[in-house]
Design an enzyme around this catalytic site. Structure first.
Site, PDB file in Angstrom:
ATOM      1  N   GLY A  33      35.325  17.747 -84.501  1.00 40.35           N
ATOM      2  CA  GLY A  33      35.470  18.227 -85.875  1.00 40.35           C
ATOM      3  C   GLY A  33      35.375  19.737 -85.959  1.00 40.35           C
ATOM      4  O   GLY A  33      35.457  20.437 -84.941  1.00 40.35           O
ATOM      5  N   ALA A  37      43.111  25.813 -85.707  1.00 42.49           N
ATOM      6  CA  ALA A  37      44.507  25.730 -85.243  1.00 42.49           C
ATOM      7  C   ALA A  37      44.626  25.253 -83.795  1.00 42.49           C
ATOM      8  O   ALA A  37      45.671  24.721 -83.395  1.00 42.49           O
ATOM      9  CB  ALA A  37      45.183  27.086 -85.404  1.00 42.49           C
ATOM     10  N   HIS A  39      42.793  22.804 -82.428  1.00 39.08           N
ATOM     11  CA  HIS A  39      42.805  21.341 -82.511  1.00 39.08           C
ATOM     12  C   HIS A  39      44.151  20.845 -83.060  1.00 39.08           C
ATOM     13  O   HIS A  39      44.688  19.845 -82.584  1.00 39.08           O
ATOM     14  CB  HIS A  39      41.704  20.843 -83.452  1.00 39.08           C
ATOM     15  CG  HIS A  39      40.308  21.173 -83.015  1.00 39.08           C
ATOM     16  ND1 HIS A  39      39.512  22.060 -83.680  1.00 39.08           N
ATOM     17  CD2 HIS A  39      39.565  20.702 -81.987  1.00 39.08           C
ATOM     18  CE1 HIS A  39      38.327  22.136 -83.093  1.00 39.08           C
ATOM     19  NE2 HIS A  39      38.327  21.326 -82.056  1.00 39.08           N
ATOM     20  N   GLN A  63      26.050  15.185 -75.259  1.00 38.89           N
ATOM     21  CA  GLN A  63      26.538  16.356 -74.517  1.00 38.89           C
ATOM     22  C   GLN A  63      25.883  17.649 -74.971  1.00 38.89           C
ATOM     23  O   GLN A  63      26.262  18.724 -74.512  1.00 38.89           O
ATOM     24  CB  GLN A  63      28.067  16.453 -74.621  1.00 38.89           C
ATOM     25  CG  GLN A  63      28.598  16.822 -75.995  1.00 38.89           C
ATOM     26  CD  GLN A  63      30.109  16.696 -76.065  1.00 38.89           C
ATOM     27  OE1 GLN A  63      30.663  15.602 -76.019  1.00 38.89           O
ATOM     28  NE2 GLN A  63      30.800  17.831 -76.151  1.00 38.89           N
ATOM     29  N   ASP A 152      38.956  24.369 -72.438  1.00 39.03           N
ATOM     30  CA  ASP A 152      37.851  23.717 -71.730  1.00 39.03           C
ATOM     31  C   ASP A 152      38.401  23.174 -70.409  1.00 39.03           C
ATOM     32  O   ASP A 152      38.520  21.967 -70.207  1.00 39.03           O
ATOM     33  CB  ASP A 152      37.285  22.602 -72.611  1.00 39.03           C
ATOM     34  CG  ASP A 152      36.770  23.144 -73.933  1.00 39.03           C
ATOM     35  OD1 ASP A 152      35.643  23.638 -73.970  1.00 39.03           O
ATOM     36  OD2 ASP A 152      37.531  23.113 -74.928  1.00 39.03           O
ATOM     37  N   GLN A 155      36.339  20.765 -68.301  1.00 42.26           N
ATOM     38  CA  GLN A 155      36.288  19.467 -68.985  1.00 42.26           C
ATOM     39  C   GLN A 155      37.583  18.687 -68.749  1.00 42.26           C
ATOM     40  O   GLN A 155      37.559  17.490 -68.438  1.00 42.26           O
ATOM     41  CB  GLN A 155      36.088  19.734 -70.482  1.00 42.26           C
ATOM     42  CG  GLN A 155      36.224  18.535 -71.377  1.00 42.26           C
ATOM     43  CD  GLN A 155      35.917  18.888 -72.827  1.00 42.26           C
ATOM     44  OE1 GLN A 155      34.773  19.136 -73.161  1.00 42.26           O
ATOM     45  NE2 GLN A 155      36.927  18.926 -73.674  1.00 42.26           N
ATOM     46  N   SER A 187      37.606  28.646 -81.556  1.00 39.01           N
ATOM     47  CA  SER A 187      36.529  27.700 -81.270  1.00 39.01           C
ATOM     48  C   SER A 187      35.793  27.406 -82.565  1.00 39.01           C
ATOM     49  O   SER A 187      35.648  28.297 -83.417  1.00 39.01           O
ATOM     50  CB  SER A 187      35.554  28.324 -80.254  1.00 39.01           C
ATOM     51  OG  SER A 187      34.324  27.616 -80.269  1.00 39.01           O
ATOM     52  N   SER A 188      35.324  26.167 -82.710  1.00 39.67           N
ATOM     53  CA  SER A 188      34.548  25.823 -83.907  1.00 39.67           C
ATOM     54  C   SER A 188      33.312  26.716 -83.987  1.00 39.67           C
ATOM     55  O   SER A 188      32.793  26.977 -85.076  1.00 39.67           O
ATOM     56  CB  SER A 188      34.110  24.359 -83.848  1.00 39.67           C
ATOM     57  OG  SER A 188      35.224  23.534 -83.600  1.00 39.67           O
TER      58      SER A 188
END
Ligand code: AMP
Length: 282
Positions: A33, A37, A39, A63, A152, A155, A187-188
């Site tokens: 969430g 942009a 995402h 995490q 990421d 990841q 980034s959030s």
């Protein structure tokens, strides 16, 4: 615009099963969430490559380490759903913590090797939590393709490996990093930064690009380039977790440019935010 929202695995699976029965290919975009942009680029990639796209929102507690930002992580479900709907996404999957981790939950997923470096070391347990939740989401959705950001990179490498190792029948695809006009990876967590801190954050990609250029041009030893990059970062950031040149696939440390595809990875703290980024060298 309203978008269909599933809150249980059962309901989401029923929809995926119905779509597949109609011969439609399903794409999955897992997120926590606080959508931006970057995402939405994942949603757009998924829309371009599959017929139906499910975006998930789950702030996965396993995490986050002690003292990290689990409690203050952005919770913007209504705005997020509207953004996905505007982009043309077909459904949201927003499970509760108890739907994901019912009482008695006791299974861990650990990808050895790839998690023994970078964020796997500087955020102990983080990569295991990511592996656990992504394994669950992939098994829950049975999508044809799942999309993850190259921001990421570690990841993404870990998820590709676990999907292969565990015979998960979903193809994992990476999507290039979306940046602001100054190259800062969206980034959030950028929302935590004030104007002064954003100026510092924007230096991260500049430093990585310069180091990547110097290594690719030759004539500079990689460890010298990394030392120089670290010194530049230390001049602005509150704390530098790492700046390292590693093989793009195996994530092995590289000390000599030998034609292998390599990337520079960095993580650093400014204000309340911990930022990560990576750049290709050649
Ligand atoms: P998060 O919500 O931060 O867990 O991220 C969800 C997905 O979006 C992950 O696959 C991230 O790699 C991806 N992502 C986050 N930021 C960006 C970005 N700036 N560009 C591309 N993908 C991103």
């Amino acid at each position: 615009m309203v978008i269909q929202t599933f809150r249980t695995v059962r309901d989401m699976r029923a929809q995926v099963t119905a779509w597949k029965a109609d011969g439609l290919r399903v794409g999955l975009v897992p997120t926590m969430g606080g959508l931006h942009a970057g995402h939405i680029a994942l949603v757009q990639s998924a829309l371009a490559q599959t017929d139906r796209v499910i975006t998930t929102i789950f702030v996965n507690p396993t995490q986050f380490g002690a003292g990290e930002d689990l409690d203050s992580y952005p919770q913007t479900e209504t705005e997020d759903s509207a953004k996905v709907a505007d982009a043309g996404g077909h459904a949201m999957f927003i499970p509760s913590a108890s739907e994901m981790y019912p009482s008695g939950f006791s299974t861990r997923v650990v990808v050895d090797g790839l998690t023994d470096c970078l964020c796997g070391v500087t955020r102990p347990g983080h990569m295991d939590g990511v592996s656990q939740v992504v394994t669950k989401l992939l098994n829950q959705a049975h999508a044809d393709v799942a999309f993850f950001g190259e921001k990421d990179w570690q990841q993404l490498a870990v998820i590709k490996r676990l999907a292969r190792d565990l015979d998960i029948d979903t193809e994992i695809r990476g999507v290039p990093t979306v940046r602001d006009d100054y190259g800062l990876a969206l980034s959030s967590r950028n929302g935590y930064l004030n104007a002064e801190e954003i100026e510092i954050a924007r230096k991260l990609n500049v430093v990585l690009k310069k180091a990547a250029y110097d290594i690719a041009a030759g004539g500079f030893a990689i460890d010298e380039c990394m030392k120089a990059a670290k010194a530049l970062m230390k001049a602005g950031f509150d704390k530098v977790d790492y700046v390292e040149c590693r093989d793009a696939e195996t994530l092995e440390l590289i000390d000599k440019a030998d034609g292998r595809s390599c990337r520079i990875f960095a993580a650093a703290h400014v204000g309340r935010a911990r930022l990560i980024d990576n750049h290709q060298v050649n």
